[in-house]
Design an enzyme around this catalytic site. Structure first.
Site, PDB file in Angstrom:
ATOM      1  N   CYS A  92       0.819  -1.216   0.000  1.00 53.88           N
ATOM      2  CA  CYS A  92       0.000   0.000   0.000  1.00 53.88           C
ATOM      3  C   CYS A  92       0.851   1.264   0.000  1.00 53.88           C
ATOM      4  O   CYS A  92       2.074   1.211   0.095  1.00 53.88           O
ATOM      5  CB  CYS A  92      -0.924  -0.013   1.216  1.00 53.88           C
ATOM      6  SG  CYS A  92      -0.019   0.272   2.760  1.00 53.88           S
ATOM      7  N   ALA A 128       3.145   1.795   2.921  1.00 54.79           N
ATOM      8  CA  ALA A 128       4.373   0.997   2.787  1.00 54.79           C
ATOM      9  C   ALA A 128       5.379   1.728   1.891  1.00 54.79           C
ATOM     10  O   ALA A 128       6.575   1.736   2.165  1.00 54.79           O
ATOM     11  CB  ALA A 128       4.053  -0.377   2.212  1.00 54.79           C
ATOM     12  N   ARG A 182      12.143  -4.402   6.475  1.00 52.90           N
ATOM     13  CA  ARG A 182      13.001  -4.070   5.327  1.00 52.90           C
ATOM     14  C   ARG A 182      14.411  -3.941   5.872  1.00 52.90           C
ATOM     15  O   ARG A 182      14.620  -3.358   6.920  1.00 52.90           O
ATOM     16  CB  ARG A 182      12.545  -2.768   4.658  1.00 52.90           C
ATOM     17  CG  ARG A 182      11.185  -2.925   4.015  1.00 52.90           C
ATOM     18  CD  ARG A 182      10.846  -1.747   3.136  1.00 52.90           C
ATOM     19  NE  ARG A 182      11.393  -1.911   1.807  1.00 52.90           N
ATOM     20  CZ  ARG A 182      12.249  -1.071   1.235  1.00 52.90           C
ATOM     21  NH1 ARG A 182      12.695  -0.031   1.879  1.00 52.90           N
ATOM     22  NH2 ARG A 182      12.678  -1.276   0.018  1.00 52.90           N
ATOM     23  N   HIS A 186       5.350   6.620  -2.563  1.00 48.52           N
ATOM     24  CA  HIS A 186       6.635   7.214  -2.969  1.00 48.52           C
ATOM     25  C   HIS A 186       6.422   8.675  -3.327  1.00 48.52           C
ATOM     26  O   HIS A 186       7.174   9.548  -2.921  1.00 48.52           O
ATOM     27  CB  HIS A 186       7.211   6.513  -4.211  1.00 48.52           C
ATOM     28  CG  HIS A 186       7.435   5.053  -4.042  1.00 48.52           C
ATOM     29  ND1 HIS A 186       7.288   4.165  -5.081  1.00 48.52           N
ATOM     30  CD2 HIS A 186       7.803   4.315  -2.981  1.00 48.52           C
ATOM     31  CE1 HIS A 186       7.555   2.951  -4.651  1.00 48.52           C
ATOM     32  NE2 HIS A 186       7.864   3.015  -3.381  1.00 48.52           N
TER      33      HIS A 186
END
Ligand code: SF4
Length: 546
Positions: free
Chosen positions: A64, A67, A98, A198
């Site tokens: 999503c 994330a 991560r 992003h």
């Protein structure tokens, strides 16, 4: 199957076969997301449907917007304290999963990356609003950590109940004027994948972080790397190499990074872009506002690393720098060639499929090429058409209703701080010498004809691919890993690197060659079938005789 046999598979027929299992409406859409590659003159490739809504119930690999924003872009920076505003799940499942590594300057320097900070919203806050709790969380964080900066990340319910993370950020910044507090509207339902996050992250980092301090780092030939997240130590390896060449890396967005490097990142002379998808927005905006040119690099693959280093050195145009860069490449390549030749003899001709995020499905093809291995199918979870087909298609990309709520910032030249790093003549001259600025050719232009390109691959299609092609290795993520391995095919995780790395740079290339060689030759995958399944009439002797 070798290459010729692969190519002998009628890809059109295979595609139709895959699509027949879908309801008509689904098949119609997937048909446009599965493309058989063909590179024509002028690097024209077939159009692919990408960055569109996931089909419900199809078992996608996607994540999503939260994330993409918190997990990907901001997560790897160690001294911006990050608070997830929402119920506990989002923060918990993204807690240290991560593998962004970091190296604080001293043992006492702040590093908040080991924490998962969350407002842990409960029913009461969903009903009466969570802003009060968010403010209390910021008060608590300030009292405990005294950070320089705090990022607030909105999750799904936050947008629905109308909590305004930006208003809270402004209010708390007025209360703590020496702390930079900013919010991200990265609710998980925004856009169609991580990609929206992003963009949200790029926008906020650009407006609220970059440009706050005009003090450059000392050093010559200063540049930034955008879109390198230091998974498994990749950025450490790149830092080692560029330092040996004599190039000053000011800031990496955002692997092994800190707040100070971000706020002064606009003082460099060059931006280089690794992961085009996650950070091309920031590169564009920094060029418009501050005059910093950018170009694409790739530090995945030894040859790609050498090429990128040469390109950076050539940009600065200093003879001594270019010579030193050549020396570094020559010295590093001795060990690379030795291992490469050894593994290539065993791996030549083996087949690979890569279905990873928004850049690695392309970057890692360089490493496989170096080993003589062939990529027969590849695709991204959340890339856009420009990542597949190249930036030349940007003017033709239509933003659909699902992504229209992601803000496009209007950026203008900074009246005081805009400075063209090269004159127009210099830029023109460099372009005639083969330099390409503001460009990315895309994954498909560099892949063979007839290779399968699949956007937003799902479990059913992965099974079909395995059945048809029996690849020697598949690269994807943890959700795919065990499903694929149960079918007797090794899967290399290219998000977490299966807890190894680095894979970037020269040392990374050696690590990767060895790892892939080990995987594709592992005997265990040949033992997934019990011997009696193929030959049921086994004969045996008693092991014990008297
Ligand atoms: S989709 Fe929503 S609930 Fe799920 S992780 Fe993302 S922000 Fe959290």
């Amino acid at each position: 199957m070798d290459h010729d046999e692969n190519m002998a598979v009628d890809t059109e027929e295979f595609k139709s076969e895959m699509l027949t299992r879908y309801p008509a409406k689904v098949a119609k859409k997937r048909k446009r997301q599965i493309v058989i590659n063909q590179v024509d003159a002028g690097e024209q490739v077939p159009e692919i449907l990408a960055n569109s809504r996931t089909i419900p119930g199809i078992l996608t690999m996607r994540g999503c917007s939260y994330a993409g924003c918190k997990g990907v872009v901001l997560g790897p920076t160690r001294d911006i304290l990050q608070i997830t505003h929402g119920p506990i799940g989002c923060g918990f499942y993204s807690w240290s999963t991560r593998r962004n590594q970091t190296r604080p300057e001293t043992p006492d320097s702040p590093n908040y990356m080991t924490y998962a900070m969350s407002t842990d919203l409960q029913e009461d806050e969903i009903i009466f609003g969570g802003e009060k709790k968010l403010k209390a969380a910021i008060d608590e964080a300030v009292a405990l950590f005294h950070p320089k900066a705090i990022g607030i990340f909105a999750t799904c319910p936050v947008g629905l109940i109308g909590d305004d993370v930006h208003a809270v950020a402004r209010e708390m910044e007025a209360k703590y004027p020496d702390i930079n507090i900013f919010g991200f509207s990265c609710e998980g339902y925004k856009g169609v994948s991580q990609s929206a996050g992003h963009h949200v992250a790029n926008n906020k980092v650009f407006t609220d972080v970059v440009g706050l301090d005009d003090t450059p780092k000392p050093g010559k030939f200063r540049f930034n790397i955008l879109g390198e997240y230091n998974i498994g130590g990749d950025a450490f390896e790149i830092e080692r190499i560029v330092a040996a060449c004599g190039i000053t890396l000011h800031s990496t967005f955002s692997g092994n990074s800190n707040y100070q490097e971000f706020i002064s990142a606009h003082t460099v002379d060059l931006n280089t872009v690794m992961c085009h998808r996650s950070i091309n927005y920031l590169a564009e905006m920094m060029e418009i506002k501050y005059g910093i040119p950018w170009f694409k690099v790739n530090f995945v693959g030894a040859d790609a690393t050498a090429k990128s280093l040469r390109k950076i050195a050539a940009f600065f145009g200093d003879k001594a720098l270019m010579e030193q860069t050549e020396k570094v490449i020559e010295a590093e390549m001795v060990a690379v060639r030795k291992v490469r030749d050894e593994v290539k003899a065993r791996c030549q001709g083996k087949k690979v499929m890569l279905f990873v995020g928004g850049s690695r499905a392309h970057h890692y093809q360089e490493l496989f090429d170096e080993m003589g291995m062939e990529t027969i199918a590849a695709g991204y979870e959340f890339a856009h058409r420009d990542d597949y087909e190249g930036r030349k298609v940007l003017p033709n990309i239509l933003v659909d209703a699902d992504s229209r709520n992601i803000e496009e910032l209007k950026v203008e030249k900074d009246p005081e701080r805009y400075k063209a790093r090269k004159s127009e003549e210099e830029m023109e001259k460099m372009k005639t010498e083969g330099f390409t600025f503001n460009d990315y050719r895309g994954m498909m232009t560099e892949m063979k004809d007839k290779a399968l390109i699949i956007d937003d691959l799902n479990h059913y299609e992965m099974e079909k691919l395995i059945e048809k092609y029996h690849p020697d290795v598949i690269c994807a993520g943890v959700k795919e890993k065990y499903v694929v391995q149960k079918q007797g095919i090794p899967l290399k995780q290219l998000h977490s690197y299966d807890y190894m790395g680095p894979y970037a740079g020269f040392v990374g290339a050696i690590n990767f060659y060895r790892e892939i060689d080990r995987l594709v030759h592992s005997k265990v995958f040949k033992l997934t079938k019990a011997p009696w399944q193929d030959s049921p009439e086994l004969t045996a002797n008693y092991g014990w005789t008297n």
